[in-house]
Design an enzyme around this catalytic site. Structure first.
Site: not given
Length: 133
Positions: A29-30, A88, A93, A95
């Site tokens: 994750d950026i 978002e 997805h 995390h």
């Protein structure tokens, strides 16, 4: 239009990849909650995780389990936390967040700032751990 995650899978947007197989992709994750915060996605774009086909859903979690073990091996932490929000980006997805405490899984807190070199180093450590499992 394809989601940002589909564009990452297609190589249109760069990512710090940690693992990949024919159906799933994992990358850092950026805007991480912690160093090593990883996103795990199916390559096929589907907005809502519970709309995935049963086999794809279980495959995603099996892949995420292996990635979580690699994250835990590569990044010092007490546990690897799991969150599925999906608000978002319209692409299912998971995390995976290295945790020292439950407070580390608060998405409202300030994000960790890493240099591109630090991202590359962490991605490589997780990738190496993944390959050794």
């Amino acid at each position: 239009m394809a989601s940002v995650f589909t564009r990452i899978v297609n190589g249109e947007i760069p990512s710090y990849k940690v693992a990949e197989d024919e159906n799933y992709y994992a990358f850092l994750d950026i805007n991480p909650l912690a160093t090593g915060h990883t996103l795990v996605i199916p390559k096929r774009e589907e907005d809502y995780i519970f709309d995935l086909e049963a086999q794809e859903f279980t495959g995603l979690w099996a892949f995420a389990r292996k990635v979580a073990k690699a994250v835990g091996a590569a990044v010092p932490c007490k546990r690897v936390g799991v969150a599925v929000l999906g608000m978002e980006v319209p692409h299912a997805h998971i995390h995976l967040v290295p945790l020292q405490s439950e407070a580390d899984l608060d998405f409202r807190k300030e994000k960790v700032q890493l240099t591109s070199e630090e991202f590359v180093e962490v991605a490589q450590k997780i990738s190496d751990a993944f390959k050794s499992l």
